[in-house]
Scaffold this motif. Structure first.
Motif, mmCIF file in Angstrom:
data_model
loop_
_atom_site.group_PDB
_atom_site.id
_atom_site.type_symbol
_atom_site.label_atom_id
_atom_site.label_comp_id
_atom_site.label_asym_id
_atom_site.label_seq_id
_atom_site.Cartn_x
_atom_site.Cartn_y
_atom_site.Cartn_z
ATOM 1 N N TYR A 108 86.573 -53.059 -32.952
ATOM 2 C CA TYR A 108 86.511 -53.160 -31.500
ATOM 3 C C TYR A 108 86.930 -54.556 -31.069
ATOM 4 N N GLN A 109 87.869 -54.643 -30.153
ATOM 5 C CA GLN A 109 88.336 -55.922 -29.637
ATOM 6 C C GLN A 109 87.480 -56.276 -28.417
ATOM 7 N N ILE A 110 86.511 -57.193 -28.632
ATOM 8 C CA ILE A 110 85.602 -57.586 -27.559
ATOM 9 C C ILE A 110 86.376 -58.329 -26.469
ATOM 10 N N THR A 111 87.167 -59.300 -26.871
ATOM 11 C CA THR A 111 88.103 -60.016 -26.002
ATOM 12 C C THR A 111 89.391 -60.132 -26.802
ATOM 13 N N PRO A 112 90.468 -60.608 -26.193
ATOM 14 C CA PRO A 112 91.690 -60.771 -26.982
ATOM 15 C C PRO A 112 91.530 -61.704 -28.193
ATOM 16 N N LEU A 113 90.499 -62.557 -28.181
ATOM 17 C CA LEU A 113 90.308 -63.504 -29.277
ATOM 18 C C LEU A 113 89.124 -63.188 -30.188
ATOM 19 N N ILE A 114 88.310 -62.202 -29.819
ATOM 20 C CA ILE A 114 87.115 -61.873 -30.616
ATOM 21 C C ILE A 114 87.175 -60.400 -31.014
ATOM 22 N N MET A 162 74.438 -59.833 -48.964
ATOM 23 C CA MET A 162 75.164 -61.103 -48.942
ATOM 24 C C MET A 162 75.598 -61.407 -47.514
ATOM 25 N N TYR A 163 75.544 -62.682 -47.165
ATOM 26 C CA TYR A 163 75.970 -63.157 -45.859
ATOM 27 C C TYR A 163 77.064 -64.180 -46.082
ATOM 28 N N TYR A 164 78.081 -64.186 -45.232
ATOM 29 C CA TYR A 164 79.182 -65.115 -45.460
ATOM 30 C C TYR A 164 79.788 -65.568 -44.138
ATOM 31 N N THR A 165 80.461 -66.694 -44.212
ATOM 32 C CA THR A 165 81.312 -67.174 -43.134
ATOM 33 C C THR A 165 82.646 -67.561 -43.747
ATOM 34 N N SER A 166 83.689 -67.546 -42.950
ATOM 35 C CA SER A 166 84.990 -67.972 -43.447
ATOM 36 C C SER A 166 85.739 -68.717 -42.349
ATOM 37 N N PHE A 167 86.566 -69.635 -42.788
ATOM 38 C CA PHE A 167 87.452 -70.401 -41.894
ATOM 39 C C PHE A 167 88.829 -70.342 -42.505
ATOM 40 N N ARG A 168 89.790 -69.736 -41.775
ATOM 41 C CA ARG A 168 91.119 -69.540 -42.322
ATOM 42 C C ARG A 168 92.178 -70.200 -41.454
ATOM 43 N N ILE A 169 93.110 -70.842 -42.108
ATOM 44 C CA ILE A 169 94.274 -71.427 -41.435
ATOM 45 C C ILE A 169 95.523 -70.890 -42.133
ATOM 46 N N TYR A 170 96.426 -70.314 -41.356
ATOM 47 C CA TYR A 170 97.694 -69.818 -41.892
ATOM 48 C C TYR A 170 98.811 -70.763 -41.492
ATOM 49 N N PHE A 171 99.649 -71.121 -42.441
ATOM 50 C CA PHE A 171 100.767 -72.022 -42.138
ATOM 51 C C PHE A 171 101.990 -71.644 -42.958
ATOM 52 N N HIS A 203 81.389 -57.251 -39.425
ATOM 53 C CA HIS A 203 82.209 -58.466 -39.484
ATOM 54 C C HIS A 203 82.577 -58.870 -38.047
ATOM 55 N N LEU A 204 82.520 -60.160 -37.754
ATOM 56 C CA LEU A 204 82.903 -60.683 -36.447
ATOM 57 C C LEU A 204 83.888 -61.817 -36.664
ATOM 58 N N GLU A 205 85.002 -61.781 -35.919
ATOM 59 C CA GLU A 205 86.057 -62.781 -36.113
ATOM 60 C C GLU A 205 86.491 -63.358 -34.777
ATOM 61 N N TYR A 206 86.661 -64.698 -34.748
ATOM 62 C CA TYR A 206 87.097 -65.409 -33.553
ATOM 63 C C TYR A 206 88.392 -66.138 -33.858
ATOM 64 N N ASN A 207 89.406 -65.873 -33.056
ATOM 65 C CA ASN A 207 90.703 -66.530 -33.196
ATOM 66 C C ASN A 207 90.657 -67.832 -32.389
ATOM 67 N N ILE A 208 90.342 -68.942 -33.061
ATOM 68 C CA ILE A 208 90.143 -70.229 -32.393
ATOM 69 C C ILE A 208 91.429 -70.728 -31.742
ATOM 70 N N ALA A 209 92.519 -70.654 -32.469
ATOM 71 C CA ALA A 209 93.839 -71.080 -31.999
ATOM 72 C C ALA A 209 94.868 -70.304 -32.798
ATOM 73 N N GLU A 210 96.130 -70.506 -32.507
ATOM 74 C CA GLU A 210 97.160 -69.784 -33.231
ATOM 75 C C GLU A 210 97.047 -70.043 -34.730
ATOM 76 N N ASN A 211 96.882 -68.951 -35.497
ATOM 77 C CA ASN A 211 96.776 -69.000 -36.962
ATOM 78 C C ASN A 211 95.505 -69.663 -37.478
ATOM 79 N N ILE A 212 94.460 -69.781 -36.654
ATOM 80 C CA ILE A 212 93.184 -70.360 -37.083
ATOM 81 C C ILE A 212 92.070 -69.377 -36.722
ATOM 82 N N TYR A 213 91.285 -68.971 -37.730
ATOM 83 C CA TYR A 213 90.263 -67.951 -37.543
ATOM 84 C C TYR A 213 88.921 -68.401 -38.106
ATOM 85 N N LEU A 214 87.865 -68.079 -37.379
ATOM 86 C CA LEU A 214 86.494 -68.305 -37.832
ATOM 87 C C LEU A 214 85.822 -66.936 -37.864
#
Length: 195
Positions: A113-119, A186-195, A139-150
């Motif tokens: 489900y797309q809560i907002t365009p970035l979440i 198990m509980y986890y967090t991730s921070f991803r940067i694509y370049f 799972h919950l994902e936030y698109n912080i900026a272009e190619n950066i995800y939390l």
């Protein structure tokens, strides 16, 4: 779409078929593979066992923000009863064939489900139909900026926990009461940067 598979791996032959098509706006697929095991290479170590795996599923876009799918999975290499789960680890399908599920029948629903365009929020549940245990992965994902995800999520298991069964003498044996009841949460967090 139709795909045929023929793979030789670790002295085994895999023959497979993959069918996919659209029906009434939904995607539908069926994937099946049979493995013909060759035990001639290790006749005294493991017993060769042929096995079949199959998955049928459907997915659908309920709206521009909601997508879901449902799959049924069958594996003849799995055990029919929880008390037999530990015995299948000597089966070549598990030891060499890349199969990790211990049972035979599974139902797998999922939703995105797309809560907002970035979440984006998603959840998937792997349910063992024979013993009633399940493995959920919200799972919950936030698109912080272009190619950066939390992101953050949970792998949560529900089912009867393993028990020690007294044996003759001084030793006890482990007995699984369900497949996913033996999994840790198990509980986890991730921070991803694509370049």
């Amino acid at each position: 779409d139709v795909s045929l598979l023929l793979i030789d791996f670790q002295q085994n032959l895999l023959v497979g078929l993959d069918l996919a098509r659209s029906i009434g706006g939904a995607g539908v697929w069926c994937e099946a593979a049979g493995v013909i095991a060759d035990g001639s290479q290790r006749p005294h170590i493991e017993q060769a066992t042929n096995y079949v795996r199959a998955t049928i599923g459907v997915d659908y876009n309920f709206s521009s923000r909601t997508y879901g799918f449902l799959e049924y999975h069958f594996s003849s290499a799995g055990a029919a009863q929880p008390q037999d789960y530990l015995d299948i680890f000597t089966n070549p399908a598990i030891a060499r064939g890349g199969i990790y599920l211990m049972g035979r029948h599974y139902l797998i629903p999922a939703i995105v489900y797309q809560i907002t365009p970035l979440i984006i929020a998603s959840a998937q549940i792997l349910t063992n139909l024979a013993d009633g245990s399940l493995f959920a992965a919200p799972h919950l994902e936030y698109n912080i900026a272009e190619n950066i995800y939390l992101a953050a999520g949970v792998y949560w298991s529900l089912g009867r926990r393993p028990e020690l069964q007294p044996e003759a003498g001084y030793f006890s044996a482990m007995a699984l009461q369900s497949e996913f009841g033996s999994y840790p949460d198990m509980y986890y967090t991730s921070f991803r940067i694509y370049f």
